[in-house]
Scaffold this active site. Structure first.
Site, PDB file in Angstrom:
ATOM      1  N   HIS A   1       6.970  55.573  81.487  1.00  0.00           N
ATOM      2  CA  HIS A   1       5.990  56.559  81.992  1.00  0.00           C
ATOM      3  C   HIS A   1       6.227  57.853  81.212  1.00  0.00           C
ATOM      4  O   HIS A   1       6.094  57.865  79.986  1.00  0.00           O
ATOM      5  CB  HIS A   1       6.183  56.678  83.513  1.00  0.00           C
TER       6      HIS A   1
ATOM      7  N   ASP B   1       1.547  60.242  74.866  1.00  0.00           N
ATOM      8  CA  ASP B   1       2.926  60.557  74.500  1.00  0.00           C
ATOM      9  C   ASP B   1       3.241  60.341  73.032  1.00  0.00           C
ATOM     10  O   ASP B   1       4.322  60.706  72.580  1.00  0.00           O
ATOM     11  CB  ASP B   1       3.876  59.698  75.340  1.00  0.00           C
TER      12      ASP B   1
ATOM     13  N   HIS C   1      -1.339  51.234  77.176  1.00  0.00           N
ATOM     14  CA  HIS C   1      -1.579  51.916  78.446  1.00  0.00           C
ATOM     15  C   HIS C   1      -2.152  50.903  79.424  1.00  0.00           C
ATOM     16  O   HIS C   1      -2.917  50.039  79.035  1.00  0.00           O
ATOM     17  CB  HIS C   1      -2.584  53.065  78.240  1.00  0.00           C
TER      18      HIS C   1
HETATM   19  N1  ACO Z   1       4.352  47.776  71.944  1.00  0.00           N
HETATM   20  C1  ACO Z   1       4.202  46.455  71.730  1.00  0.00           C
HETATM   21  N2  ACO Z   1       3.550  45.612  72.534  1.00  0.00           N
HETATM   22  C2  ACO Z   1       3.027  46.125  73.641  1.00  0.00           C
HETATM   23  C3  ACO Z   1       3.126  47.501  73.945  1.00  0.00           C
HETATM   24  C4  ACO Z   1       3.815  48.334  73.046  1.00  0.00           C
HETATM   25  N3  ACO Z   1       3.954  49.643  73.274  1.00  0.00           N
HETATM   26  N4  ACO Z   1       2.508  47.749  75.117  1.00  0.00           N
HETATM   27  C5  ACO Z   1       2.031  46.565  75.530  1.00  0.00           C
HETATM   28  N5  ACO Z   1       2.330  45.597  74.647  1.00  0.00           N
HETATM   29  C6  ACO Z   1       1.944  44.183  74.714  1.00  0.00           C
HETATM   30  C7  ACO Z   1       2.810  43.429  75.725  1.00  0.00           C
HETATM   31  O1  ACO Z   1       3.941  42.881  75.105  1.00  0.00           O
HETATM   32  C8  ACO Z   1       1.851  42.373  76.213  1.00  0.00           C
HETATM   33  O2  ACO Z   1       1.755  41.386  75.224  1.00  0.00           O
HETATM   34  P1  ACO Z   1       1.472  39.820  75.594  1.00  0.00           P
HETATM   35  O3  ACO Z   1       0.163  39.833  76.354  1.00  0.00           O
HETATM   36  O4  ACO Z   1       1.408  39.170  74.268  1.00  0.00           O
HETATM   37  O5  ACO Z   1       2.631  39.405  76.441  1.00  0.00           O
HETATM   38  C9  ACO Z   1       0.511  43.100  76.240  1.00  0.00           C
HETATM   39  O6  ACO Z   1       0.606  44.134  75.232  1.00  0.00           O
HETATM   40  C10 ACO Z   1       0.163  43.737  77.571  1.00  0.00           C
HETATM   41  O7  ACO Z   1       1.214  44.624  77.899  1.00  0.00           O
HETATM   42  P2  ACO Z   1       1.739  44.888  79.360  1.00  0.00           P
HETATM   43  O8  ACO Z   1       3.169  45.294  79.269  1.00  0.00           O
HETATM   44  O9  ACO Z   1       1.381  43.735  80.264  1.00  0.00           O
HETATM   45  O10 ACO Z   1       0.840  46.114  79.754  1.00  0.00           O
HETATM   46  P3  ACO Z   1       1.105  47.066  80.979  1.00  0.00           P
HETATM   47  O11 ACO Z   1      -0.219  47.568  81.381  1.00  0.00           O
HETATM   48  O12 ACO Z   1       1.954  46.428  82.022  1.00  0.00           O
HETATM   49  O13 ACO Z   1       1.999  48.222  80.333  1.00  0.00           O
HETATM   50  C11 ACO Z   1       2.697  50.207  79.309  1.00  0.00           C
HETATM   51  C12 ACO Z   1       1.535  49.453  79.971  1.00  0.00           C
HETATM   52  C13 ACO Z   1       3.907  50.233  80.269  1.00  0.00           C
HETATM   53  C14 ACO Z   1       2.259  51.645  79.057  1.00  0.00           C
HETATM   54  C15 ACO Z   1       3.065  49.489  77.998  1.00  0.00           C
HETATM   55  O14 ACO Z   1       1.963  49.527  77.118  1.00  0.00           O
HETATM   56  C16 ACO Z   1       4.296  50.101  77.321  1.00  0.00           C
HETATM   57  O15 ACO Z   1       5.427  49.733  77.677  1.00  0.00           O
HETATM   58  N6  ACO Z   1       4.093  51.029  76.337  1.00  0.00           N
HETATM   59  C17 ACO Z   1       5.201  51.708  75.696  1.00  0.00           C
HETATM   60  C18 ACO Z   1       5.726  52.823  76.583  1.00  0.00           C
HETATM   61  C19 ACO Z   1       4.775  54.009  76.635  1.00  0.00           C
HETATM   62  O16 ACO Z   1       4.289  54.500  75.632  1.00  0.00           O
HETATM   63  N7  ACO Z   1       4.564  54.496  77.874  1.00  0.00           N
HETATM   64  C20 ACO Z   1       3.712  55.679  78.108  1.00  0.00           C
HETATM   65  C21 ACO Z   1       2.489  55.302  78.849  1.00  0.00           C
HETATM   66  S1  ACO Z   1       1.453  56.675  79.004  1.00  0.00           S
HETATM   67  C22 ACO Z   1       2.124  57.571  80.228  1.00  0.00           C
HETATM   68  O17 ACO Z   1       2.810  57.148  81.111  1.00  0.00           O
HETATM   69  C23 ACO Z   1       1.850  58.937  80.180  1.00  0.00           C
END
Ligand code: ACO
Length: 445
Positions: free
Chosen positions: A285, A380, A324
């Protein structure tokens, strides 16, 4: 496993539906049919409770880990269309607010629902400006932390500690008392943040300066040295103000949900906001901007980007600052932040990490993995690079996010309290543990 057969009686997409429509649900376990109203593209989970196999059956529930498809409230604060990359506070596009508003006016908008008149804004600004001091005892808490304590841990603790100074704050049904705590929290969070920073670098605390703007004063409390009057750089003052506007609310994200869930127990807002700030601290987050800088440093050289992307695709690491839960398009805040970066770098000198970030974005957005997963830069990805150029250590990044998000948390909290449909948040579970069994004495196990 058994099934339900659901017939959708709607003729129009949810967002255009006028009045209510229904689903007809046939329970294939019993053959019984139920009509369930559809309103605003949702059905009420409680309407499913009537679907039972017999009198002893509890009734049907929905199972939705991580609330992937559950609206937990009605909210008039923030609108997001994640597919189109749209963000609006109280109907106003984020782009217009970032260009024309300021953070305190945006805070007013989020909390009161309308843009203020000049008089209303003056009174609002006066009230926040005159609540910036913290009790002297707060300094003793600060001093108790080790020199290398993460400022986010410090701020979570000291926000919670404020509840012990304002014991009236637990009267959450009294609008005037609620309003006073709202002023205090918006006003004092930057003071706590600046004190946490000064503690970490061993500088004496700098007190608020009422002549300065919200962000000008914050910069003064952070960076004032021996000068009798700190003069903030107007470019950095405005950039920080815009960054706070961009972070001010984001509907039902993890920390807003924590604010609402904890606040639903009718605890005081300091305790609820400490919980929200704790939720924000996590690397998935608000902690992500800190992780982005660590990631860019780890990559270290543009030449190593393709290797890093390979590791991301092999799911060894995440591309921090990408992806996201809601946006499946470019995060509109990231677009605005990219523009601010140029202005800030003119004042501070360029942060060399920006070139690496731009190249990483360019390569990622051409790659099938990121395109097919709809992974775009989020707010971010660029914010940390700007904060670093402004002189903030990485550990302060989530703290800056928390200052910006304070009015949003408070708007979500107050909306929850005034919503007659809300009660203490208490989800159900699907129990997967043992059936009843008898306790065995320790030597018989
Ligand atoms: N890098 C690589 N792969 C990713 C990323 C990433 N940053 N984010 C998602 N994916 C992939 C997952 O591995 C998954 O792949 P699959 O379907 O092949 O298994 C798919 O995309 C869906 O991802 P989920 O994790 O199910 O998506 P979710 O909605 O649960 O997660 C989150 C969202 C937590 C923001 C995620 O994208 C992440 O961890 N990003 C990196 C951390 C980040 O930047 N957080 C800030 C968010 S913005 C904020 O809070 C202000």
């Amino acid at each position: 496993m058994s099934t339900l057969t659901i017939t959708d009686n709607r003729t129009e997409p949810s967002e255009h539906a006028v009045g209510k429509s229904t689903l007809t649900i046939t329970d294939n376990r019993t053959g019984k049919t139920y009509d369930v109203p559809v309103d605003n593209g949702t059905i009420r989970a409680m309407d499913l409770r009537q679907i039972k196999t017999g009198p002893d059956d509890f009734g049907l529930m929905t199972y939705d880990p991580a609330f992937m498809n559950t609206a937990a409230c009605r909210s008039a604060v923030t609108f997001i269309d994640g597919d189109k990359g749209i963000l609006r506070y109280r109907g106003y596009p984020i782009e217009q607010l970032a260009e024309k508003s300021n953070f305190l006016e945006t805070a007013y908008l989020l909390l009161r629902g309308e843009l203020p008149s000049r008089d209303q804004l003056d009174t609002w600004t006066y009230n926040i400006t005159h609540h910036r001091f913290v009790h002297e005892n707060v300094k003793k808490f600060m001093d108790g932390f080790r020199y290398d304590a993460h400022p986010m841990g410090v701020i979570i603790s000291t926000i919670a500690a404020l509840s012990t100074f304002y014991t009236e704050a637990n009267q959450i049904k009294n609008a005037a008392i609620r309003q006073r705590q709202i002023f205090r929290l918006i006003a004092k969070t930057p003071t706590l943040a600046a004190f946490a920073y000064r503690h970490s670098v061993g500088l004496p605390y700098a007190y608020p300066d009422d002549d300065l703007s919200y962000c000008g004063n914050f910069l003064s409390m952070l960076f004032k040295a021996t000068e009798s009057k700190y003069v903030p750089n107007p470019v950095l003052e405005r950039a920080l103000d815009v960054l706070f506007i961009l972070h001010a609310d984001h509907e039902q994200n993890c920390s807003a949900n924590a604010m609402r869930a904890v606040g639903s127990s009718e605890v005081d807002p300091y305790s609820a906001m400490a919980a929200a700030a704790a939720a924000l601290y996590g690397p998935l987050h608000g902690g992500a901007n800190e992780q982005v800088l660590r990631m860019l440093r780890e990559i270290g050289d543009k030449k190593r980007i393709p290797d890093y992307i390979k590791r991301v695709k092999a799911k060894e690491v995440l591309l921090m600052g990408f992806g996201h839960r809601v946006y499946k398009n470019y995060d509109p805040r990231a677009k605005i932040i990219k523009q601010i970066a140029d202005q800030v770098f003119e004042a501070t000198g360029k942060n060399p990490l920006i070139d690496m970030a731009l190249e990483l974005e360019r390569i990622a957005l051409q790659d099938d993995y990121f395109v097919s997963h709809k992974l775009y830069p989020n707010v971010d990805f660029y914010s940390g690079i700007i904060y670093e150029a402004m002189g903030f250590p990485v550990t302060m990044f989530p703290v800056l996010f928390a200052i910006g998000r304070t009015p949003g948390w408070l708007a979500q909290w107050e909306e929850m309290l005034l919503d007659n449909e809300q009660k203490i948040a208490r989800p159900r579970q699907v129990y997967t543990g043992s059936d009843k069994r008898d306790y065995a004495p320790i030597d018989k196990r």
